[in-house]
Design a protein around this motif. Structure first.
Motif, PDB file in Angstrom:
ATOM      1  N   TYR B 144      -3.281 -43.925   7.201  1.00  9.02           N
ATOM      2  CA  TYR B 144      -1.951 -43.339   7.069  1.00  9.02           C
ATOM      3  C   TYR B 144      -1.234 -43.704   5.775  1.00  9.02           C
ATOM      4  N   GLU B 145      -1.902 -44.498   4.921  1.00  6.43           N
ATOM      5  CA  GLU B 145      -1.377 -44.678   3.572  1.00  6.43           C
ATOM      6  C   GLU B 145      -2.540 -44.666   2.593  1.00  6.43           C
ATOM      7  N   PRO B 146      -2.305 -44.136   1.411  1.00  8.98           N
ATOM      8  CA  PRO B 146      -3.410 -43.930   0.468  1.00  8.98           C
ATOM      9  C   PRO B 146      -3.746 -45.200  -0.289  1.00  8.98           C
ATOM     10  N   ILE B 147      -3.926 -46.305   0.426  1.00  7.81           N
ATOM     11  CA  ILE B 147      -4.199 -47.552  -0.267  1.00  7.81           C
ATOM     12  C   ILE B 147      -5.657 -47.673  -0.671  1.00  7.81           C
ATOM     13  N   GLY B 148      -6.485 -46.784  -0.136  1.00 15.85           N
ATOM     14  CA  GLY B 148      -7.887 -46.814  -0.518  1.00 15.85           C
ATOM     15  C   GLY B 148      -8.075 -46.701  -2.025  1.00 15.85           C
ATOM     16  N   PHE B 149      -7.166 -45.968  -2.655  1.00 18.23           N
ATOM     17  CA  PHE B 149      -7.289 -45.746  -4.095  1.00 18.23           C
ATOM     18  C   PHE B 149      -7.140 -47.018  -4.904  1.00 18.23           C
ATOM     19  N   GLU B 150      -6.501 -48.020  -4.320  1.00 14.95           N
ATOM     20  CA  GLU B 150      -6.348 -49.296  -5.017  1.00 14.95           C
ATOM     21  C   GLU B 150      -7.691 -49.984  -5.191  1.00 14.95           C
ATOM     22  N   LEU B 151      -8.677 -49.535  -4.428  1.00 17.98           N
ATOM     23  CA  LEU B 151      -9.994 -50.160  -4.478  1.00 17.98           C
ATOM     24  C   LEU B 151     -10.935 -49.442  -5.437  1.00 17.98           C
ATOM     25  N   LEU B 152     -10.583 -48.193  -5.754  1.00 14.35           N
ATOM     26  CA  LEU B 152     -11.462 -47.403  -6.613  1.00 14.35           C
ATOM     27  C   LEU B 152     -11.033 -47.535  -8.066  1.00 14.35           C
ATOM     28  N   ASP B 153     -11.947 -47.248  -8.953  1.00  8.68           N
ATOM     29  CA  ASP B 153     -11.594 -47.232 -10.371  1.00  8.68           C
ATOM     30  C   ASP B 153     -10.559 -46.141 -10.627  1.00  8.68           C
ATOM     31  N   GLU B 154      -9.920 -46.234 -11.751  1.00  7.46           N
ATOM     32  CA  GLU B 154      -8.941 -45.237 -12.167  1.00  7.46           C
ATOM     33  C   GLU B 154      -9.490 -43.813 -12.003  1.00  7.46           C
ATOM     34  N   LYS B 155     -10.680 -43.604 -12.528  1.00  8.80           N
ATOM     35  CA  LYS B 155     -11.359 -42.315 -12.384  1.00  8.80           C
ATOM     36  C   LYS B 155     -12.569 -42.521 -11.492  1.00  8.80           C
ATOM     37  N   PHE B 156     -12.713 -41.644 -10.536  1.00  8.20           N
ATOM     38  CA  PHE B 156     -13.820 -41.836  -9.590  1.00  8.20           C
ATOM     39  C   PHE B 156     -14.335 -40.497  -9.107  1.00  8.20           C
ATOM     40  N   PRO B 157     -15.610 -40.440  -8.754  1.00  2.49           N
ATOM     41  CA  PRO B 157     -16.159 -39.233  -8.150  1.00  2.49           C
ATOM     42  C   PRO B 157     -15.769 -39.197  -6.681  1.00  2.49           C
ATOM     43  N   PHE B 158     -15.690 -38.016  -6.133  1.00  4.67           N
ATOM     44  CA  PHE B 158     -15.255 -37.875  -4.747  1.00  4.67           C
ATOM     45  C   PHE B 158     -16.123 -38.678  -3.789  1.00  4.67           C
ATOM     46  N   SER B 159     -17.393 -38.769  -4.124  1.00  4.57           N
ATOM     47  CA  SER B 159     -18.315 -39.443  -3.204  1.00  4.57           C
ATOM     48  C   SER B 159     -17.957 -40.915  -3.001  1.00  4.57           C
ATOM     49  N   HIS B 160     -17.330 -41.541  -4.006  1.00  4.40           N
ATOM     50  CA  HIS B 160     -16.923 -42.935  -3.831  1.00  4.40           C
ATOM     51  C   HIS B 160     -15.860 -43.045  -2.750  1.00  4.40           C
ATOM     52  N   LEU B 161     -14.893 -42.144  -2.826  1.00  3.87           N
ATOM     53  CA  LEU B 161     -13.823 -42.146  -1.838  1.00  3.87           C
ATOM     54  C   LEU B 161     -14.392 -41.941  -0.443  1.00  3.87           C
ATOM     55  N   GLU B 162     -15.288 -40.976  -0.372  1.00  5.73           N
ATOM     56  CA  GLU B 162     -15.887 -40.654   0.912  1.00  5.73           C
ATOM     57  C   GLU B 162     -16.670 -41.850   1.466  1.00  5.73           C
ATOM     58  N   HIS B 163     -17.424 -42.483   0.608  1.00  2.00           N
ATOM     59  CA  HIS B 163     -18.218 -43.620   1.060  1.00  2.00           C
ATOM     60  C   HIS B 163     -17.334 -44.784   1.491  1.00  2.00           C
ATOM     61  N   LEU B 164     -16.235 -44.990   0.763  1.00  2.00           N
ATOM     62  CA  LEU B 164     -15.278 -46.032   1.129  1.00  2.00           C
ATOM     63  C   LEU B 164     -14.734 -45.797   2.532  1.00  2.00           C
ATOM     64  N   TYR B 165     -14.354 -44.555   2.808  1.00  2.00           N
ATOM     65  CA  TYR B 165     -13.808 -44.241   4.123  1.00  2.00           C
ATOM     66  C   TYR B 165     -14.850 -44.381   5.219  1.00  2.00           C
ATOM     67  N   THR B 166     -16.052 -44.007   4.892  1.00  5.19           N
ATOM     68  CA  THR B 166     -17.141 -44.191   5.842  1.00  5.19           C
ATOM     69  C   THR B 166     -17.266 -45.658   6.229  1.00  5.19           C
ATOM     70  N   THR B 167     -17.184 -46.509   5.219  1.00  2.41           N
ATOM     71  CA  THR B 167     -17.302 -47.951   5.468  1.00  2.41           C
ATOM     72  C   THR B 167     -16.138 -48.463   6.304  1.00  2.41           C
ATOM     73  N   LEU B 168     -14.930 -48.070   5.925  1.00  2.00           N
ATOM     74  CA  LEU B 168     -13.746 -48.597   6.602  1.00  2.00           C
ATOM     75  C   LEU B 168     -13.590 -48.049   8.012  1.00  2.00           C
ATOM     76  N   LEU B 169     -13.904 -46.778   8.188  1.00  2.00           N
ATOM     77  CA  LEU B 169     -13.730 -46.183   9.511  1.00  2.00           C
ATOM     78  C   LEU B 169     -14.927 -46.482  10.417  1.00  2.00           C
ATOM     79  N   ARG B 170     -15.952 -46.994   9.835  1.00  2.00           N
ATOM     80  CA  ARG B 170     -17.165 -47.362  10.572  1.00  2.00           C
ATOM     81  C   ARG B 170     -17.831 -46.187  11.289  1.00  2.00           C
ATOM     82  N   HIS B 171     -17.719 -45.017  10.700  1.00  2.00           N
ATOM     83  CA  HIS B 171     -18.500 -43.888  11.202  1.00  2.00           C
ATOM     84  C   HIS B 171     -18.611 -42.870  10.075  1.00  2.00           C
TER      85      HIS B 171
END
Lengths: 232, 232
Positions: B144-171
DNA sequence: GCAAAAGTGTTGTAACTACACCCATGT
DNA sequence: ACATGGGTGTAGTTACAACACTTTTGC
């Protein structure tokens, strides 16, 4: 080289009184600093005491309250928050059914009273800030966990629940949609009782929160959502 | 009669490394208790020091890190959590882009290292518990807050974001739906750049998080929802 | 040409919002 | 009979979940 620091606990105790308004428990301080001012109940943590235990102890001592629902809120560490010097305070928020307790003023306090959230006196220390944080947290949490029920009596008419949400969400809601949503979850058990008529109007059916049912839902991965759009 | 208590801070520093896994910063303790064990960075709060300042100071001293995103997590007050006696600890969680820092071991620590969240060494004190609480909080908050971006580099491919969420949401999540959802909000700015090819596969377009746009949305009363159902 | 990762559209369904009138009781 | 609060249904719309093939690059 560790230096010991003074550590206190403070409790923001919310109660929802039959007159249907959200209240906070405040005590009037008997000593300086801030003698005569109203403040959150709380006090120093004792040696080898668990901090949560300290809150419960202080609540019992200062107001005669033994809460069912108690949760840590935030730790306030501004070195200037107490005129006596550096005092770090761990704040808790607490939900109670006021009908379960009779307030008793403790030894340190000259008085303990419920104050309506909309009309508070000036508070000692940074307690106004702590209260604000607690209110915001409660408002947010109530939309995704059924903690609102901790504020209502065991048996309550639907209108109490509705009014509570109106207060916490700070906007009015559509009665029909709100009722439908909550009923869908099946977390309210409808009792075969009517509320005693209070003045005029149709007597309301009474409900009870079905805790067991809620945990079933939760464990099966269901996410509660009690947010409701503002009505125009 | 107030009794001073030892007060520490501990930080759970999350980093998401280019190898695409969620890591936590641990330091290896140089002294007893738990000499040689891995632990969360942290230490005692100094007289008249704000607790948040204490975390930042320790992070800089012990690992050379100056975080952008830092938030209080919870205060741990079990009187038995430290063998030296009663030590209350205020825990913070911190999100960093690991590429911004080179880890440097401080004077108290023999080493400072990133550890994959899925494969941690035994931890000193109750740090395993603290880490668990932090991970749960991060997982919840990221929806519910876009804090995931604090973990990614300034510029990132979409797949990084997706993989991060996969890890955090555990599915695992549906790539198309996830992308649609995030793109709808307009909080990703698409850059006219492609990521350097890494091994094989089509090069990905790069994105940047549009902070200004997010605050606009937020201030106009919009609630972000980045939760996504598990894919079967 | 094949392996590896990136990119993209549609359709059915379920959930939500908006909305207004009747009911039971007390006075 | 009127004032007060309690109780209820439907239809239009939107948002979400489910789902598989094509593209670009390296080797």
């Amino acid at each position: 080289m560790p230096i010991p620091i003074l550590l206190t606990v403070d409790a923001v105790v919310f109660g929802y009184t039959p007159q249907r308004d959200l209240h906070v428990l405040l005590i009037q301080r008997g000593h300086d600093p801030f003698a005569g001012h109203w403040a959150l109940p709380g006090g120093f943590v004792l040696p080898n005491e668990h901090i949560e235990h300290a809150v419960r102890r202080e609540l019992k001592e200062e107001a005669g309250i033994e809460p069912d629902y108690l949760e840590q809120l935030y730790t306030f560490g501004n070195p200037n928050r107490d005129p006596r010097g550096q005092v770090v305070s761990v704040a808790y928020y607490v939900l109670v059914k006021p009908s379960k307790f009779t307030l008793t003023a403790g030894t340190d306090a000259t008085d303990a009273q419920w104050w309506p959230i909309a009309d508070l006196p000036p508070l000692a220390f940074d307690h106004a800030e702590i209260l604000q944080v607690a209110f915001n947290r409660l408002s947010a949490k109530v939309t995704y966990e059924p903690i609102g029920f901790e504020l209502l009596d065991e048996k309550f008419p639907f209108s109490h629940l509705e009014h509570l949400y109106t207060t916490l969400l700070r906007h009015s809601i559509d009665r029909r949609n709100f009722r439908k949503k909550i009923m869908q979850f099946g977390i309210l058990e409808s009792l075969n009782e009517k509320s005693a008529p209070s003045g005029s109007g149709r007597p309301a059916a009474l409900f009870r929160f079905n805790r067991a049912r809620y945990f079933e839902l939760k464990n099966s991965g269901f996410a509660l959502d009690l947010s409701t759009p503002a009505v125009k």
